[in-house]
Scaffold this motif. Sequence first.
Motif: not given
Length: 422
Positions: A138-140, A160-161, A166-167, A170-173
């Motif tokens: 859902v989020r990505f 990179e999804a 726009g997050i 990789r950044e979310a993890l």
Amino acid sequence: MSQQPPHATFAEGKIGQYLLNRLDEAAQYSQPGAGVTRLFCSTEHRQVLPLIEQWMTRAGLTPELDAAGNLVGRCPKALSGEPTLIMGSHQDSVVEGGKYDGMLGIAVPLVALETLRHAGVTLPYGVEVVAFGDEEGVRFPTTLVGSRALAGTTESQQLEARDKQGISLREALRSFGVEPDGIPALARDPANTLGFVEVHIEQGPRLEQRDHAVGIVTSLTGIERHQVTVSGKAGHAGTTPMPGRHDALVGASDMVLAVDRVLQATEGLVGVVGQLDVHPNAVNVIPASVTFTIELRSPQSETRQQGHETIRAALHEVAERRGLTLSMDNTYRADGAHCAEWIMRGLEQACATLEQPTERMFSGAGHDGLAMQDVTDIGMLFVRCKEGLSHHPDEHISADDGEVAVRVMMEFLQQLDPSRCR
């Protein structure tokens, strides 16, 4: 959090309510609004982890958060490297979903293991229960992130999804407190993995129609998802003549109807246009662009391919006729998966021991088994849900059916001979 349950919890007729109480408690970790909304790497995801850790500890497992955002509980045999059976499901939900989709498949094996532990039963193989971080996608614009990590099939572009803010994944993890560079090391060894078994609500009406508490899944549907972008030309809504407009939303509406016509005419194929975003989305501006999603499902890859090609041709015809440009990008694809015969037989034997009627049935939904099939044999136990309702705040199972599912898993685990798997 719940206190240590009294011994009466494990008596016959009490386990089902114990299970439902757990699911009620987990459902509290949700965004405000109807039902349960708990997205991957969200605040709610973080908040529910201590509760699941507590469940795992009571079942005799050691919990650990891995690099893909999965919470993994392992028994001592699994930690020491002995052949291991993996069970579990996903903690994430759709927006305003129900409290049983996904979380049931985490709670049932943990209650089963806790009950066996209380009875002094020691299994002759390792067990691992996984609360996968992401299955719903859902989020990505990607899905099965957690199970693909265990299967060793995560691709670098998945990380990179980006979500709507726009997050990147990789950044979310990393914000979640894990290091995605460690994902490749999560791949399980097929030679040391006995199988993967998931418990899930049916998400359909067949068990209720048969008056069966549980069913044995034979296979999982294949799924593909596409993102379509329709580009036109913005203009003043009051001064631009109707003839000659290049309205992206009007064109996209025509395309949505074209998708529906193909789905209605193609046997064995189902699908949906589930998301639609309009730009600039202003009350007095002709829409310049529209992005929408198409999801196609069929157990037969040939059917999905045929449907995909027919839909693509129909969308290009609309774009050409209306003077629009079109792009259609595949964002996800998973072929259908067949459940292992030995797991189906084992679940059937467990049902027979408990004098529970059951039958084999196909799953029209996708599950983590679509990824786990790449590393091991898979199997699934369905549990009856009221009116076949799922992805909805009103989805429901009874305490009696929940108890049946727990006891079937207990029998399956005790009857499983690791030397005869596969």
